[in-house]
Design a protein around this motif. Structure first.
Motif, short mmCIF file in Angstrom:
data_model
loop_
_atom_site.label_atom_id
_atom_site.label_comp_id
_atom_site.label_asym_id
_atom_site.label_seq_id
_atom_site.Cartn_x
_atom_site.Cartn_y
_atom_site.Cartn_z
N LEU A 291 0.82 -1.21 0.00
CA LEU A 291 0.00 0.00 0.00
C LEU A 291 0.85 1.26 0.00
O LEU A 291 0.53 2.24 -0.69
CB LEU A 291 -0.94 -0.01 1.20
N THR A 292 1.95 1.27 0.76
CA THR A 292 2.79 2.47 0.76
C THR A 292 3.56 2.63 -0.55
O THR A 292 3.87 3.75 -0.95
CB THR A 292 3.79 2.44 1.94
N GLY A 293 3.85 1.52 -1.23
CA GLY A 293 4.47 1.63 -2.54
C GLY A 293 3.58 2.37 -3.53
O GLY A 293 4.03 3.24 -4.28
N VAL A 294 2.29 2.02 -3.52
CA VAL A 294 1.33 2.74 -4.38
C VAL A 294 1.17 4.17 -3.90
O VAL A 294 1.10 5.12 -4.70
CB VAL A 294 -0.02 2.00 -4.37
N TYR A 295 1.11 4.37 -2.59
CA TYR A 295 0.91 5.70 -2.02
C TYR A 295 2.03 6.66 -2.44
O TYR A 295 1.77 7.79 -2.88
CB TYR A 295 0.84 5.58 -0.50
N LEU A 296 3.28 6.21 -2.29
CA LEU A 296 4.40 7.10 -2.62
C LEU A 296 4.40 7.51 -4.09
O LEU A 296 4.68 8.67 -4.42
CB LEU A 296 5.73 6.41 -2.27
N GLN A 297 4.06 6.56 -4.96
CA GLN A 297 4.12 6.85 -6.39
C GLN A 297 2.86 7.53 -6.92
O GLN A 297 2.93 8.55 -7.61
CB GLN A 297 4.37 5.55 -7.17
N LEU A 420 -9.39 -5.16 1.94
CA LEU A 420 -10.05 -4.16 2.78
C LEU A 420 -9.81 -2.76 2.24
O LEU A 420 -10.75 -1.94 2.16
CB LEU A 420 -9.53 -4.28 4.22
N ALA A 421 -8.58 -2.48 1.85
CA ALA A 421 -8.28 -1.18 1.26
C ALA A 421 -9.04 -0.99 -0.06
O ALA A 421 -9.55 0.11 -0.34
CB ALA A 421 -6.77 -1.04 1.02
N ALA A 422 -9.13 -2.05 -0.86
CA ALA A 422 -9.86 -1.97 -2.12
C ALA A 422 -11.35 -1.74 -1.88
O ALA A 422 -12.00 -0.99 -2.63
CB ALA A 422 -9.66 -3.26 -2.93
N LEU A 423 -11.91 -2.36 -0.85
CA LEU A 423 -13.32 -2.16 -0.52
C LEU A 423 -13.57 -0.71 -0.13
O LEU A 423 -14.56 -0.10 -0.58
CB LEU A 423 -13.72 -3.10 0.61
N CYS A 424 -12.70 -0.14 0.70
CA CYS A 424 -12.86 1.26 1.08
C CYS A 424 -12.77 2.17 -0.13
O CYS A 424 -13.54 3.14 -0.25
CB CYS A 424 -11.78 1.64 2.09
N ARG A 426 -13.56 1.37 -3.22
CA ARG A 426 -14.77 1.19 -4.02
C ARG A 426 -15.96 1.94 -3.42
O ARG A 426 -16.79 2.49 -4.14
CB ARG A 426 -15.09 -0.30 -4.13
N LEU A 427 -16.02 1.98 -2.09
CA LEU A 427 -17.17 2.60 -1.42
C LEU A 427 -17.06 4.13 -1.35
O LEU A 427 -18.09 4.82 -1.36
CB LEU A 427 -17.32 2.04 -0.01
N THR A 428 -15.83 4.64 -1.27
CA THR A 428 -15.66 6.09 -1.05
C THR A 428 -15.04 6.82 -2.24
O THR A 428 -14.97 8.05 -2.22
CB THR A 428 -14.78 6.34 0.19
N GLY A 429 -14.58 6.08 -3.26
CA GLY A 429 -13.95 6.71 -4.40
C GLY A 429 -14.96 7.28 -5.39
O GLY A 429 -16.18 7.19 -5.21
N PHE A 457 -8.15 6.34 -1.57
CA PHE A 457 -7.06 5.37 -1.40
C PHE A 457 -6.40 5.52 -0.03
O PHE A 457 -6.13 4.53 0.66
CB PHE A 457 -6.00 5.54 -2.49
N VAL A 458 -6.12 6.75 0.37
CA VAL A 458 -5.47 6.98 1.67
C VAL A 458 -6.39 6.50 2.80
O VAL A 458 -5.92 5.91 3.78
CB VAL A 458 -5.12 8.47 1.83
N THR A 459 -7.69 6.72 2.65
CA THR A 459 -8.63 6.22 3.66
C THR A 459 -8.57 4.70 3.75
O THR A 459 -8.51 4.13 4.85
CB THR A 459 -10.07 6.66 3.32
N GLY A 460 -8.58 4.04 2.60
CA GLY A 460 -8.49 2.59 2.60
C GLY A 460 -7.17 2.10 3.19
O GLY A 460 -7.14 1.12 3.93
N MET A 461 -6.06 2.78 2.86
CA MET A 461 -4.77 2.42 3.42
C MET A 461 -4.78 2.56 4.93
O MET A 461 -4.27 1.70 5.66
CB MET A 461 -3.67 3.29 2.81
N HIS A 462 -5.37 3.64 5.44
CA HIS A 462 -5.44 3.85 6.88
C HIS A 462 -6.24 2.74 7.57
O HIS A 462 -5.85 2.25 8.64
CB HIS A 462 -6.07 5.21 7.18
N TRP A 463 -7.35 2.32 6.97
CA TRP A 463 -8.14 1.24 7.56
C TRP A 463 -7.34 -0.06 7.61
O TRP A 463 -7.31 -0.77 8.63
CB TRP A 463 -9.43 1.04 6.78
#
Length: 490
Positions: A291-297, A420-424, A426-429, A457-463
């Motif tokens: 998740l942080t790899g995607v986040y940084l880029q 879980l991150a993908a679900l968040c 999908r629901l909030t994006g 994405f950041v919300t999903g990563m945090h969850w």
């Protein structure tokens, strides 16, 4: 120098060269569990996989390795460790070449599965051969420590090496780097290593292998696809079938004469804590790494080389902690070191909750350094703690379970917490596409939708990271209660 001394020196030199040649495939197996973290944005742009395909590209390798690790260890005992090691290296190399040249997500996943088949032979066979190279117990212990440190370093260095390659070459280079190592190993291993064969009792439980592999895959498939596309009756049926198969597998292991997994070992609380530590440390590490790899880029906009360099401090700390774990144990005891590993992991993961769509580099580096201490300690202590907690006659089963917990944790971290991150998301994006990279690559995407996708994405990563942190901290509390003080003495 007498002839006996000269012969001993030659044997020692050959053993050291044998250890060195085995460490190459060991590092590859570990690296390939993490090398794709920084490569996924490039793979997504080149092959356009769906959400579930992207997750399978990442974790199909880990699931195959973890599903077959114990079975292949038993087969190696019966038919020859060196034979399995050489065959596994060849299969691993062929899978790597196919993955590098894959024109579609489906073929890439298939090649990752092939790599997993090869990787499942390399760890148990390599460890057994390393143990046979050093008859002296002290030298053997030191060699196994180097083996474990190399495995941990491979996990830590995977994203960094991947980032350095991707800064100059196409995404297939992260697989092609395996080929020279495999070629050198296959050429030299027959001359430096000797065959190791132990006649084990009974036949390999083929039904048990099938039940465990099918149960894991069906359950995780249901979770992943439900997170990416929503629940359906078919996915619910897959989940129920997977759980039922795993329950059947567990019952079978308690009733067959020669089980693949000796579940009776889990009656010992210290052993249970050790195995759960091996599982959760990799769950947390894999989820955070991906998740942080995607986040940084994709959120902060760093290039792949810059993202790789940002991961260096954490990788260095993890490797140092793994190598220095013995000294830590000498100072504070095994129990305290094991407990500390959970709180370093859990506390370090919480720092990632400080990341935002605008800034987060400082939080990422601080998190990777703090968690690196915990990961390094846990990687070194899990197998030793598990083996020490059981009778000597069950040491082999305990070691296999410790290795399996690591590999399974690596796969579960991406599949379950990634889902879980993908679900968040999908629901909030913004609902443009299933993943952040697909959304940002959409032609004509409005700036407001891009910002909404990044926030989702950041919300999903945090969850996902929050759940991983809570699990690590909870296991730390459990370790305080379950691991007796006398276990950590000496």
């Amino acid at each position: 120098m007498s002839s006996l001394d000269l012969a001993a020196e030659r044997a020692g030199r050959r053993a050291r060269l044998g250890l060195l040649i085995v460490l190459g495939p060991v590092a590859l197996v570990a690296m390939d569990g993490s090398v794709l973290y920084l490569a996924m944005p490039g793979i997504t742009s080149a092959l356009t996989p769906g959400t579930d395909q992207a997750l399978w590209i990442l974790d199909s390798y880990g699931f195959v390795v973890s599903s077959l690790l114990i079975a292949f260890g038993n087969l190696g005992d019966r038919y020859g460790r060196l034979r399995f090691l050489l065959g596994g290296a060849v299969v691993f190399g062929l899978g790597s070449a196919g993955a590098a040249l894959s024109p579609s997500p489906e073929l890439l996943i298939a090649c990752r599965v092939l790599m997993g088949l090869g990787g499942a032979t390399l760890l148990p066979s390599g460890l057994a051969i390393v143990g046979s190279l050093f008859p002296d117990p002290r030298q053997r212990s030191r060699a196994i420590g180097v083996f474990a440190a190399t495995f941990a370093a491979g996990f830590a260095a995977g994203p960094v090496i991947g980032g350095l390659l991707l800064s100059r070459f196409a995404w297939g280079s992260v697989f092609l780097i395996n080929i020279p190592v495999v070629v050198v190993f296959v050429a030299l291993a027959p001359f430096l290593l000797r065959e190791v064969r132990v006649c084990g009792p009974g036949r390999v439980d083929a039904l048990g292998v099938a039940l465990s592999a099918a149960g894991i895959l069906l359950t995780v498939y249901a979770v992943k696809t439900a997170a990416a596309e929503g629940p359906t009756a078919t996915r619910a049926g897959c989940a129920l079938a997977g759980v039922a198969l795993l329950a059947w597998f567990a019952h079978r292991q308690l009733t067959v004469d020669h089980p693949l997994v000796d579940l009776r070992l889990f009656r010992d609380r210290v052993f249970s804590v050790a195995i759960l530590t091996g599982l959760l440390s990799l769950v947390a590490w894999a989820a955070a790494g991906y998740l942080t790899g995607v986040y940084l880029q994709s959120v902060l906009g760093y290039g792949v080389l810059a993202a790789a360099l940002l991961a260096l401090p954490g990788a260095a700390v993890l490797t140092t902690a793994c190598i220095g774990a013995g000294g830590v144990v000498d100072r504070i005891g095994k129990r305290s070191a094991l407990i500390a590993s959970h709180f370093f992991m859990g506390g370090g993961l919480l720092l990632l909750l400080l990341t935002t769509t605008g800034q987060g580099v400082a939080a990422f580096i601080a998190s990777s350094v703090v968690t690196g201490v915990g990961y390094g300690l846990s990687f070194s202590l899990v197998a030793d703690t598990a083996v020490a907690a059981v009778p000597a006659a069950r040491a082999g089963s305990a070691a296999s379970l410790a290795e399996t917990s690591n590999e399974l944790g690596n796969a579960l971290g991406i599949s379950l917490l990634g889902s879980l991150a993908a679900l968040c998301f999908r629901l909030t994006g913004p609902g443009v596409a299933d993943t952040l990279d697909e959304t940002l690559d959409t032609p004509g995407l409005p700036a407001t939708a891009a910002a909404e996708a990044e926030r989702a994405f950041v919300t999903g990563m945090h969850w996902a990271i929050g759940v991983a942190s809570v699990l690590c901290l909870a296991l730390g509390v459990l370790a305080v209660r379950w691991v007796p003080k006398e276990t950590g003495s000496g």
